[in-house]
Scaffold this active site. Structure first.
Site, PDB file in Angstrom:
ATOM      1  N   HIS A  68       2.129 -21.793  25.690  1.00 53.20           N
ATOM      2  CA  HIS A  68       3.469 -22.354  25.511  1.00 53.20           C
ATOM      3  C   HIS A  68       4.563 -21.327  25.752  1.00 53.20           C
ATOM      4  O   HIS A  68       5.655 -21.669  26.209  1.00 53.20           O
ATOM      5  CB  HIS A  68       3.605 -22.957  24.113  1.00 53.20           C
ATOM      6  CG  HIS A  68       2.982 -24.318  24.009  1.00 53.20           C
ATOM      7  ND1 HIS A  68       3.672 -25.444  23.628  1.00 53.20           N
ATOM      8  CD2 HIS A  68       1.716 -24.740  24.249  1.00 53.20           C
ATOM      9  CE1 HIS A  68       2.863 -26.497  23.637  1.00 53.20           C
ATOM     10  NE2 HIS A  68       1.666 -26.096  23.998  1.00 53.20           N
ATOM     11  N   VAL A  72       6.654 -21.242  30.134  1.00 53.88           N
ATOM     12  CA  VAL A  72       8.072 -21.580  30.136  1.00 53.88           C
ATOM     13  C   VAL A  72       8.878 -20.352  30.571  1.00 53.88           C
ATOM     14  O   VAL A  72       9.187 -19.473  29.765  1.00 53.88           O
ATOM     15  CB  VAL A  72       8.541 -22.073  28.745  1.00 53.88           C
ATOM     16  CG1 VAL A  72      10.016 -22.437  28.777  1.00 53.88           C
ATOM     17  CG2 VAL A  72       7.712 -23.268  28.306  1.00 53.88           C
ATOM     18  N   SER A 195     -11.419 -26.773  24.090  1.00 53.83           N
ATOM     19  CA  SER A 195     -12.751 -26.702  23.479  1.00 53.83           C
ATOM     20  C   SER A 195     -12.640 -26.334  22.006  1.00 53.83           C
ATOM     21  O   SER A 195     -13.619 -26.435  21.264  1.00 53.83           O
ATOM     22  CB  SER A 195     -13.564 -25.646  24.240  1.00 53.83           C
ATOM     23  OG  SER A 195     -14.704 -25.291  23.543  1.00 53.83           O
ATOM     24  N   THR A 247     -18.955 -28.157  19.077  1.00 57.62           N
ATOM     25  CA  THR A 247     -18.722 -26.746  18.735  1.00 57.62           C
ATOM     26  C   THR A 247     -17.209 -26.527  18.601  1.00 57.62           C
ATOM     27  O   THR A 247     -16.578 -25.907  19.456  1.00 57.62           O
ATOM     28  CB  THR A 247     -19.285 -25.812  19.833  1.00 57.62           C
ATOM     29  OG1 THR A 247     -18.724 -26.192  21.107  1.00 57.62           O
ATOM     30  CG2 THR A 247     -20.800 -25.896  19.920  1.00 57.62           C
ATOM     31  N   ASP A 252     -16.202 -22.561  24.481  1.00 58.71           N
ATOM     32  CA  ASP A 252     -17.355 -22.641  25.383  1.00 58.71           C
ATOM     33  C   ASP A 252     -17.225 -23.856  26.304  1.00 58.71           C
ATOM     34  O   ASP A 252     -16.245 -24.593  26.251  1.00 58.71           O
ATOM     35  CB  ASP A 252     -18.653 -22.730  24.563  1.00 58.71           C
ATOM     36  CG  ASP A 252     -18.697 -23.986  23.688  1.00 58.71           C
ATOM     37  OD1 ASP A 252     -17.747 -24.801  23.729  1.00 58.71           O
ATOM     38  OD2 ASP A 252     -19.682 -24.152  22.949  1.00 58.71           O
TER      39      ASP A 252
END
Ligand code: HEM
Ligand SMILES: *[C@@H]1O[C@H](CO)[C@@H](O)[C@H](O)[C@H]1NC(C)=O
Length: 326
Positions: A68, A72, A195, A247, A252
């Site tokens: 973020h 920008v 993930s 997970t 991963d």
């Protein structure tokens, strides 16, 4: 003759250095703080470690912070500024919804200030905490340069231009990343950050109500409806689902395996599989965690070096939440 050609070879070799010197332009470098604060990188790593053992999700936040902040305009800690003295914090954008753990950036900064006052920038904290956080979550180690300076303002109005929405088209997302030098393969790898962490119902209900998105596994949709029973979630209630149920705290390639099983959480996640440009990379990353890690490391590094303020541009904030007083 031989001598003059070796002199011209020398000048030729030194030219970039001379040009850099005369234009006063500085660049990021490895170990920028080796003289001014030799322990800087070690202090950040220690803080990221101890915060991780107290609040595991801090490591997740550091990775999202890098995205973020850096996408920008510049990797310059503009994200961290609070709304005071005419500054409008980027944190109030709807794109920043769900961001957390900002108070622990101050913990890292305080440790640096007590060792080396007014020396280590907040922008370098954003970059290095993300790379150390990735390691805590089982991701790759990334060699990163330092020497970023902090912005003197924020770019709230630009946030929605640079940070995609959860339901944007893949082609617009690819061009957003391409603009900062990240190719399609790198974009697929960066989204692998999903993930870990969570998504609030606000960003998922568009796939559940009034009817279930056909690209969503029906059983998984039932589970999500259980997590998000309200078609119009109350933003004050902390209703959320985990990005990766298998997970949830490991960076991963389970994310890509989930996509193959139609268990992507956001529209943009699942689009990686349906878009012909990105889907071959999804297949490859699902099959090979090392390939995912290599591509993630490469792309995060590019993002971390997006248009940095260096040298006399910007400043080193004493408190990451506020620009320095004159
Ligand atoms: C197309 C690009 C992207 C979109 C549209 C997007 C959107 C989102 C959304 C909607 C959330 C959930 C926020 C919430 O409801 O709490 C989220 C979470 C997250 N995003 Fe992204 N994201 C994108 C790319 C990235 C990238 C490139 C990274 C980092 C490399 C990243 C890191 C994360 C992390 C770590 C979380 C979990 C945060 C937490 O659990 O606190 N995202 N993202
Ligand atoms: C994307 O989702 C937002 C709500 O989060 C909604 O206002 C907007 O209309 C949606 N856009 C598209 C293209 O579906």
């Amino acid at each position: 003759m031989a001598q003059s050609s070796s002199i011209s070879a020398l000048v030729f070799l030194l030219l970039p250095l001379l040009l850099q010197f005369y234009s006063g332009k500085c660049e990021l470098q490895l170990n920028y703080y080796s003289e001014s604060c030799p322990q800087a990188e070690e202090i950040i790593k220690q803080q990221v470690h101890s915060l991780y053992y107290k609040h595991g999700n801090t490591a997740v936040s550091w990775i999202r912070n890098l995205f973020h902040d850096c996408i920008v305009k510049s990797c310059d800690a503009s994200l961290l500024l609070e709304s005071v003295n005419g500054i409008q914090s980027e944190k109030i954008s709807t794109r920043s919804f769900g961001m957390r753990n900002f108070k622990y950036v101050n913990t890292i900064k305080a440790a640096l200030e007590s060792a080396c006052p007014a020396t280590v920038s907040c922008a370098d904290i954003v970059a290095l905490s993300a790379r150390d956080g990735a390691v805590m979550l089982g991701g790759p180690h990334i060699e990163m340069k330092t020497g970023r300076k902090d912005s003197k303002g924020s770019y709230l109005t630009e946030v929605e231009t640079f940070i995609p929405n959860h339901n944007d088209s893949m082609s617009s997302v690819l061009s957003t990343f391409q603009a900062v030098g990240v190719d399609a393969q790198g974009t697929v790898a960066l989204l692998g950050a999903h993930s870990v962490g969570r998504v609030h119902c606000l960003n998922v209900v568009n796939r559940l109500y009034p009817s279930v998105d056909p690209s969503l596994d029906p059983k998984y949709a039932e589970y999500l409806k259980g997590r998000c029973p309200n078609p119009q979630p109350n933003p004050v209630l902390v209703e959320y689902a985990r990005n990766d149920r298998e997970t949830p705290m490991i960076l991963d390639n389970m994310y890509y395996k989930n996509l193959l099983n139609h268990k992507g959480l956001l529209s943009i996640d699942q689009e990686l599989l349906s878009d012909p440009t990105t889907s071959p990379y999804v297949q490859q990353m699902a099959a090979d965690n090392t390939y995912f890690h290599d591509q993630f490391a490469r792309a995060l590094l590019i993002l971390s070096e997006n248009n940095p303020l260096t040298g006399e541009d910007g400043e080193v904030r004493k408190d990451c939440r506020f620009v320095n007083r004159k």
